[in-house]
Design an enzyme around this catalytic site. Structure first.
Site, PDB file in Angstrom:
ATOM      1  N   SER A 134       0.875  -1.173   0.000  1.00 13.09           N
ATOM      2  CA  SER A 134       0.000   0.000   0.000  1.00 13.09           C
ATOM      3  C   SER A 134       0.908   1.218   0.000  1.00 13.09           C
ATOM      4  O   SER A 134       1.793   1.354  -0.858  1.00 13.09           O
ATOM      5  CB  SER A 134      -0.944  -0.042   1.205  1.00 13.09           C
ATOM      6  OG  SER A 134      -1.739   1.110   1.240  1.00 13.09           O
ATOM      7  N   TYR A 148      -5.054   8.685  -5.741  1.00 10.59           N
ATOM      8  CA  TYR A 148      -4.074   7.710  -5.236  1.00 10.59           C
ATOM      9  C   TYR A 148      -4.503   7.259  -3.834  1.00 10.59           C
ATOM     10  O   TYR A 148      -4.516   6.070  -3.540  1.00 10.59           O
ATOM     11  CB  TYR A 148      -2.677   8.340  -5.205  1.00 10.59           C
ATOM     12  CG  TYR A 148      -1.581   7.384  -4.758  1.00 10.59           C
ATOM     13  CD1 TYR A 148      -1.260   6.263  -5.517  1.00 10.59           C
ATOM     14  CD2 TYR A 148      -0.876   7.607  -3.577  1.00 10.59           C
ATOM     15  CE1 TYR A 148      -0.243   5.387  -5.110  1.00 10.59           C
ATOM     16  CE2 TYR A 148       0.136   6.742  -3.174  1.00 10.59           C
ATOM     17  CZ  TYR A 148       0.445   5.633  -3.939  1.00 10.59           C
ATOM     18  OH  TYR A 148       1.445   4.764  -3.534  1.00 10.59           O
ATOM     19  N   LYS A 152      -5.524   3.509  -2.389  1.00  9.15           N
ATOM     20  CA  LYS A 152      -4.777   2.847  -1.306  1.00  9.15           C
ATOM     21  C   LYS A 152      -5.626   2.682  -0.042  1.00  9.15           C
ATOM     22  O   LYS A 152      -5.539   1.654   0.623  1.00  9.15           O
ATOM     23  CB  LYS A 152      -3.471   3.606  -1.012  1.00  9.15           C
ATOM     24  CG  LYS A 152      -2.454   3.590  -2.168  1.00  9.15           C
ATOM     25  CD  LYS A 152      -1.972   2.180  -2.509  1.00  9.15           C
ATOM     26  CE  LYS A 152      -0.783   2.190  -3.485  1.00  9.15           C
ATOM     27  NZ  LYS A 152      -0.339   0.830  -3.862  1.00  9.15           N
TER      28      LYS A 152
HETATM   29  N1  LIG Z   1       8.306   4.421  -4.366  1.00  5.09           N
HETATM   30  C1  LIG Z   1       7.535   5.034  -3.493  1.00  5.09           C
HETATM   31  O1  LIG Z   1       7.824   6.154  -3.036  1.00  5.09           O
HETATM   32  C2  LIG Z   1       6.289   4.345  -3.000  1.00  5.09           C
HETATM   33  C3  LIG Z   1       5.786   4.734  -1.744  1.00  5.09           C
HETATM   34  C4  LIG Z   1       4.664   4.092  -1.253  1.00  5.09           C
HETATM   35  C5  LIG Z   1       4.062   3.080  -1.990  1.00  5.09           C
HETATM   36  N2  LIG Z   1       4.581   2.716  -3.207  1.00  5.09           N
HETATM   37  C6  LIG Z   1       3.900   1.627  -3.937  1.00  5.09           C
HETATM   38  O2  LIG Z   1       4.859   0.661  -4.307  1.00  5.09           O
HETATM   39  C7  LIG Z   1       4.355  -0.090  -5.396  1.00  5.09           C
HETATM   40  C8  LIG Z   1       5.441  -0.303  -6.432  1.00  5.09           C
HETATM   41  O3  LIG Z   1       5.838   0.965  -6.957  1.00  5.09           O
HETATM   42  P1  LIG Z   1       7.369   1.365  -7.131  1.00  5.09           P
HETATM   43  O4  LIG Z   1       7.685   2.415  -6.139  1.00  5.09           O
HETATM   44  O5  LIG Z   1       8.235   0.167  -7.158  1.00  5.09           O
HETATM   45  O6  LIG Z   1       7.294   2.091  -8.554  1.00  5.09           O
HETATM   46  P2  LIG Z   1       7.845   1.674 -10.000  1.00  5.09           P
HETATM   47  O7  LIG Z   1       9.317   1.549  -9.969  1.00  5.09           O
HETATM   48  O8  LIG Z   1       7.225   2.660 -10.910  1.00  5.09           O
HETATM   49  O9  LIG Z   1       7.205   0.219 -10.269  1.00  5.09           O
HETATM   50  C9  LIG Z   1       5.825   0.058 -10.463  1.00  5.09           C
HETATM   51  C10 LIG Z   1       5.532  -1.294 -11.065  1.00  5.09           C
HETATM   52  O10 LIG Z   1       4.100  -1.434 -11.239  1.00  5.09           O
HETATM   53  C11 LIG Z   1       3.853  -1.801 -12.598  1.00  5.09           C
HETATM   54  N3  LIG Z   1       2.537  -1.341 -13.047  1.00  5.09           N
HETATM   55  C12 LIG Z   1       2.026  -0.089 -13.040  1.00  5.09           C
HETATM   56  N4  LIG Z   1       0.785  -0.069 -13.570  1.00  5.09           N
HETATM   57  C13 LIG Z   1       0.503  -1.350 -13.923  1.00  5.09           C
HETATM   58  C14 LIG Z   1      -0.606  -1.985 -14.523  1.00  5.09           C
HETATM   59  N5  LIG Z   1      -1.714  -1.308 -14.917  1.00  5.09           N
HETATM   60  N6  LIG Z   1      -0.564  -3.330 -14.732  1.00  5.09           N
HETATM   61  C15 LIG Z   1       0.531  -4.042 -14.371  1.00  5.09           C
HETATM   62  N7  LIG Z   1       1.621  -3.507 -13.816  1.00  5.09           N
HETATM   63  C16 LIG Z   1       1.615  -2.169 -13.597  1.00  5.09           C
HETATM   64  C17 LIG Z   1       4.989  -1.155 -13.384  1.00  5.09           C
HETATM   65  O11 LIG Z   1       5.101  -1.706 -14.674  1.00  5.09           O
HETATM   66  P3  LIG Z   1       5.778  -0.800 -15.868  1.00  5.09           P
HETATM   67  O12 LIG Z   1       7.247  -0.744 -15.557  1.00  5.09           O
HETATM   68  O13 LIG Z   1       5.428  -1.559 -17.097  1.00  5.09           O
HETATM   69  O14 LIG Z   1       5.125   0.555 -15.795  1.00  5.09           O
HETATM   70  C18 LIG Z   1       6.160  -1.485 -12.456  1.00  5.09           C
HETATM   71  O15 LIG Z   1       6.545  -2.823 -12.639  1.00  5.09           O
HETATM   72  C19 LIG Z   1       3.133   0.670  -5.918  1.00  5.09           C
HETATM   73  O16 LIG Z   1       1.951  -0.012  -5.501  1.00  5.09           O
HETATM   74  C20 LIG Z   1       3.245   2.020  -5.234  1.00  5.09           C
HETATM   75  O17 LIG Z   1       1.983   2.613  -5.028  1.00  5.09           O
HETATM   76  C21 LIG Z   1       5.677   3.330  -3.724  1.00  5.09           C
END
Ligand SMILES: NC(=O)c1ccc[n+]([C@@H]2O[C@H](COP(=O)([O-])OP(=O)(O)OC[C@H]3O[C@@H](n4cnc5c(N)ncnc54)[C@H](OP(=O)(O)O)[C@@H]3O)[C@@H](O)[C@H]2O)c1
Length: 278
Positions: A134, A148, A152
């Site tokens: 989340s 967003y 979440k």
């Molecule tokens: N990084 C932060 O600051 C942060 C903080 C809190 C929570 N989060 C959560 O962490 C999780 C992972 O994000 P991340 O930080 O690792 O970002 P990221 O590096 O942008 O990775 C996101 C991943 O989700 C995939 N994705 C997005 N939309 C999709 C869809 N419609 N169908 C299938 N796959 C999809 C992306 O695929 P593509 O590469 O093909 O786009 C990528 O593999 C998310 O749920 C995000 O909300 C992140």
């Protein structure tokens, strides 16, 4: 103990980091990607340990097919990780219907359907663990991120309720609330609505600069992932894990303020009950 995992979005950020750490330990992974070829290096290095398939979370039918195939491929899957997702930013008025529907379809409905697809298999095999990535934005809010937050907060309610439903089947769930971490989340994945002049300089305009990395996120994704993996050895499973100083600060502030406001309304809340007689 080597485990088998199903993880969405293994090509980038938390998903990639988790996949690399788990493969290095000898665990097996059924991972999903959207772009063919985005994890060929890992496939070449780890062979049969890593099974990759394409999945877009907005395709509900495909989710059920892919989850069924993953269980058929490995027989048993110990951990299902709902990781994939992205952030949609801008004032609610600045977003298009398509942007809103896509955010909810990906982060909320997509995660719900992964869980629904996995549950029959987890029940049949006698148990398992669900990890829901989340955000602290699933318990706290900033202006300019309402959709967003809706996705979440929504998924947290779903997971919390389902965890109670499936506890008798030895299935546990953990909601992970990371703070800002250095993945592609801000730099390239986030989507920002077209600015309206009415919101210039207002609180909602705060998120317009999300792609500006001159003030980078404080969190180390590798450290966060290590803690998530280690949580698998905890029994019972933690219901929630907050990761990052910003996550701790924001969740603490939000919960404290909510509890204080609720306490202040105690007499008012109780006053609406129908008096019991006799
Ligand atoms: N990084 C932060 O600051 C942060 C903080 C809190 C929570 N989060 C959560 O962490 C999780 C992972 O994000 P991340 O930080 O690792 O970002 P990221 O590096 O942008 O990775 C996101 C991943 O989700 C995939 N994705 C997005 N939309 C999709 C869809 N419609 N169908 C299938 N796959 C999809 C992306 O695929 P593509 O590469 O093909 O786009 C990528 O593999 C998310 O749920 C995000 O909300 C992140």
């Amino acid at each position: 103990m080597a485990r088998t995992w199903f993880i969405t979005g293994v090509n980038s950020g938390f998903g990639r980091e988790m996949t690399e750490q788990l493969l290095e330990r000898g665990d097996r992974i059924a991972g999903t990607i959207r772009q063919v070829g985005s994890v060929t290096d890992l496939q070449a290095r780890y062979g049969d340990q890593l099974w990759i398939t394409e999945l877009d979370l907005t395709d509900t039918a495909a989710i059920h097919t892919v989850v069924d195939r993953a269980f058929a491929r490995f027989g048993t899957i110990d951990v299902v990780v709902n990781n994939a997702g992205y952030g949609l930013f801008g004032a609610a008025e600045e977003l298009t219907d398509e942007q809103i529907n896509h955010q909810i379809a990906t982060n909320l409905v997509g995660s719900i359907q992964v869980v629904r697809a996995a549950l029959p298999h987890l029940r049949k095999q006698g148990g398992g663990r669900i990890i829901q990535i989340s955000s602290y934005g699933g318990q706290a809010t900033h202006p300019g991120a309402s959709l967003y937050h809706a996705s979440k907060w929504g998924i947290e309610g779903f997971i919390e309720s389902v965890a109670k439903e499936v506890a008798p089947f030895n299935i546990e769930a953990t909601i992970v609330a990371p703070g800002g971490a250095r993945t592609n989340f801000r730099s390239s994945s986030s989507v920002i609505g077209a600015p309206m002049a009415a919101y210039d300089g207002s609180p909602a305009s705060m998120t317009r600069g999300i792609k500006d990395l001159t003030r980078p996120s404080p969190g180390d994704a590798g450290k966060m992932v290590r803690i998530i993996i280690e949580s698998l050895d905890q029994s019972p499973a933690p219901s929630r894990i907050a990761l990052g100083s910003d996550a701790y600060r924001m969740i603490h502030k939000t919960l404290s303020e909510r509890l204080a406001e609720l306490e202040a309304q105690k007499t008012l809340a109780i006053s609406t009950d129908i008096p019991t007689t006799g």
